[in-house]
Motif scaffolding. Sequence first.
Motif, mmCIF file in Angstrom:
data_model
loop_
_atom_site.group_PDB
_atom_site.id
_atom_site.type_symbol
_atom_site.label_atom_id
_atom_site.label_comp_id
_atom_site.label_asym_id
_atom_site.label_seq_id
_atom_site.Cartn_x
_atom_site.Cartn_y
_atom_site.Cartn_z
ATOM 1 N N ALA A 1 6.475 1.626 -20.639
ATOM 2 C CA ALA A 1 5.027 1.836 -20.533
ATOM 3 C C ALA A 1 4.619 1.750 -19.086
ATOM 4 O O ALA A 1 5.169 0.971 -18.319
ATOM 5 C CB ALA A 1 4.263 0.806 -21.366
ATOM 6 N N ALA A 2 3.685 2.572 -18.724
ATOM 7 C CA ALA A 2 3.150 2.546 -17.363
ATOM 8 C C ALA A 2 1.964 1.607 -17.305
ATOM 9 O O ALA A 2 1.329 1.319 -18.321
ATOM 10 C CB ALA A 2 2.733 3.954 -16.953
ATOM 11 N N PRO A 3 1.665 1.082 -16.113
ATOM 12 C CA PRO A 3 0.439 0.288 -15.980
ATOM 13 C C PRO A 3 -0.767 1.147 -16.326
ATOM 14 O O PRO A 3 -0.674 2.375 -16.405
ATOM 15 C CB PRO A 3 0.435 -0.103 -14.497
ATOM 16 N N THR A 4 -1.886 0.523 -16.549
ATOM 17 C CA THR A 4 -3.082 1.284 -16.857
ATOM 18 C C THR A 4 -3.402 2.237 -15.715
ATOM 19 O O THR A 4 -3.057 1.991 -14.556
ATOM 20 C CB THR A 4 -4.272 0.335 -17.076
ATOM 21 N N PHE A 5 -4.041 3.305 -16.072
ATOM 22 C CA PHE A 5 -4.441 4.293 -15.071
ATOM 23 C C PHE A 5 -5.286 3.651 -13.988
ATOM 24 O O PHE A 5 -5.215 4.030 -12.819
ATOM 25 C CB PHE A 5 -5.216 5.412 -15.769
ATOM 26 N N LEU A 6 -6.050 2.628 -14.370
ATOM 27 C CA LEU A 6 -6.914 1.953 -13.413
ATOM 28 C C LEU A 6 -6.107 1.290 -12.299
ATOM 29 O O LEU A 6 -6.573 1.201 -11.170
ATOM 30 C CB LEU A 6 -7.776 0.916 -14.128
ATOM 31 N N SER A 7 -4.880 0.839 -12.598
ATOM 32 C CA SER A 7 -4.048 0.205 -11.570
ATOM 33 C C SER A 7 -3.745 1.178 -10.446
ATOM 34 O O SER A 7 -3.845 0.835 -9.261
ATOM 35 C CB SER A 7 -2.749 -0.303 -12.191
ATOM 36 N N HIS A 8 -3.366 2.401 -10.807
ATOM 37 C CA HIS A 8 -3.046 3.398 -9.784
ATOM 38 C C HIS A 8 -4.308 3.847 -9.048
ATOM 39 O O HIS A 8 -4.275 4.064 -7.829
ATOM 40 C CB HIS A 8 -2.351 4.602 -10.427
ATOM 41 N N VAL A 9 -5.398 3.985 -9.785
ATOM 42 C CA VAL A 9 -6.656 4.380 -9.147
ATOM 43 C C VAL A 9 -7.107 3.313 -8.154
ATOM 44 O O VAL A 9 -7.580 3.623 -7.050
ATOM 45 C CB VAL A 9 -7.749 4.618 -10.209
ATOM 46 N N THR A 10 -6.932 2.039 -8.530
ATOM 47 C CA THR A 10 -7.319 0.947 -7.633
ATOM 48 C C THR A 10 -6.506 0.978 -6.348
ATOM 49 O O THR A 10 -7.045 0.797 -5.245
ATOM 50 C CB THR A 10 -7.133 -0.405 -8.338
ATOM 51 N N ASN A 11 -5.197 1.218 -6.470
ATOM 52 C CA ASN A 11 -4.351 1.310 -5.270
ATOM 53 C C ASN A 11 -4.795 2.454 -4.366
ATOM 54 O O ASN A 11 -4.851 2.310 -3.142
ATOM 55 C CB ASN A 11 -2.887 1.504 -5.675
ATOM 56 N N ALA A 12 -5.101 3.597 -4.982
ATOM 57 C CA ALA A 12 -5.541 4.748 -4.192
ATOM 58 C C ALA A 12 -6.902 4.485 -3.563
ATOM 59 O O ALA A 12 -7.133 4.798 -2.390
ATOM 60 C CB ALA A 12 -5.598 5.995 -5.071
ATOM 61 N N PHE A 13 -7.808 3.881 -4.349
ATOM 62 C CA PHE A 13 -9.169 3.671 -3.848
ATOM 63 C C PHE A 13 -9.178 2.746 -2.638
ATOM 64 O O PHE A 13 -9.981 2.933 -1.724
ATOM 65 C CB PHE A 13 -10.059 3.087 -4.952
ATOM 66 N N GLY A 14 -8.302 1.757 -2.615
ATOM 67 C CA GLY A 14 -8.271 0.843 -1.477
ATOM 68 C C GLY A 14 -8.020 1.572 -0.175
ATOM 69 O O GLY A 14 -8.710 1.334 0.831
ATOM 70 N N SER A 15 -7.043 2.477 -0.171
ATOM 71 C CA SER A 15 -6.739 3.229 1.043
ATOM 72 C C SER A 15 -7.854 4.204 1.393
ATOM 73 O O SER A 15 -8.192 4.370 2.575
ATOM 74 C CB SER A 15 -5.418 3.998 0.867
ATOM 75 N N VAL A 16 -8.426 4.846 0.380
ATOM 76 C CA VAL A 16 -9.540 5.769 0.629
ATOM 77 C C VAL A 16 -10.717 5.012 1.246
ATOM 78 O O VAL A 16 -11.316 5.459 2.235
ATOM 79 C CB VAL A 16 -9.968 6.461 -0.674
ATOM 80 N N PHE A 17 -11.029 3.864 0.680
ATOM 81 C CA PHE A 17 -12.150 3.065 1.174
ATOM 82 C C PHE A 17 -11.926 2.640 2.622
ATOM 83 O O PHE A 17 -12.834 2.745 3.460
ATOM 84 C CB PHE A 17 -12.334 1.841 0.282
ATOM 85 N N LEU A 18 -10.725 2.182 2.945
ATOM 86 C CA LEU A 18 -10.447 1.740 4.306
ATOM 87 C C LEU A 18 -10.468 2.907 5.295
ATOM 88 O O LEU A 18 -10.868 2.746 6.446
ATOM 89 C CB LEU A 18 -9.098 1.022 4.352
ATOM 90 N N ALA A 19 -10.029 4.087 4.846
ATOM 91 C CA ALA A 19 -10.101 5.255 5.725
ATOM 92 C C ALA A 19 -11.548 5.611 6.044
ATOM 93 O O ALA A 19 -11.879 5.961 7.189
ATOM 94 C CB ALA A 19 -9.390 6.444 5.074
ATOM 95 N N LEU A 20 -12.423 5.511 5.050
ATOM 96 C CA LEU A 20 -13.836 5.800 5.291
ATOM 97 C C LEU A 20 -14.495 4.711 6.131
ATOM 98 O O LEU A 20 -15.381 4.997 6.948
ATOM 99 C CB LEU A 20 -14.561 5.967 3.952
ATOM 100 N N ILE A 21 -14.064 3.462 5.944
ATOM 101 C CA ILE A 21 -14.547 2.381 6.806
ATOM 102 C C ILE A 21 -14.131 2.649 8.253
ATOM 103 O O ILE A 21 -14.903 2.456 9.201
ATOM 104 C CB ILE A 21 -13.998 1.025 6.335
#
Length: 231
Positions: free
Chosen positions: A64-84
């Motif tokens: 089983a894979a982690p929830t989709f939210l786990s991968h989205v959270t990892n991606a969002f962190g980098s996106v957020f820091l790039a925009l910061i």
Amino acid sequence: MDLLTAPRHFGRALGRADTVWWTYWPVPVVTALLSGVAYALLLRPGLNLAATEALRAAGQGGSAAPTFLSHVTNAFGSVFLALITLGLMWGLGRLGAGRGRDVRGARVPEIFSASFALLAPLYLLVIGFVLLTPATSWALPAPGVQAAQGHLLDLQRAALHRAAQTPAALALCLVALLGTAAQCALAYPALRQTTGSAARAALGAGLPLLPALAAQLVGVAPLLIARASGG
């Protein structure tokens, strides 16, 4: 791309152009998304293995894979820091560069937005490294699996350590840190043309450097720490 190959020419052309601060907004947005995808893909195989081991320890078969939210959270962190990072470059760059040599201003947002074109192909290369990494590179070490005793968070930490040892992780860290420094270096000759002052250009390119590097360091710090610990 003119900023990457001839930043002075880009600055002169920008000074004559009728642009607005959001003209190049797709460049940092696309780069931010690519950084998020690269980070999420880097951690994805290990997180999937960690979830499978947690299920196995709980007496459930299959995978089983982690929830989709786990991968989205990892991606969002980098996106957020790039925009910061973009916001820091805009704000501190404007503070350092001043009003510019004419009423159209120093064009700081346009210059720093365009500088993200340097990072977009580099993040694509990182994604390529991730996809070409052999599956054995993500395998969780047996001692780590045994020590975790089925606890998902401990298994995820072990997965992070394994991911951090890959060449793709090193490439991601180098792109995030050295690429950010290169953006500020590219901004200087362009700002030199739009401000008409070497001192103002140096301030405009230099003031955002350390805060932008700090923002990127926050994103890759888990990988650097895990890599330094040797997995």
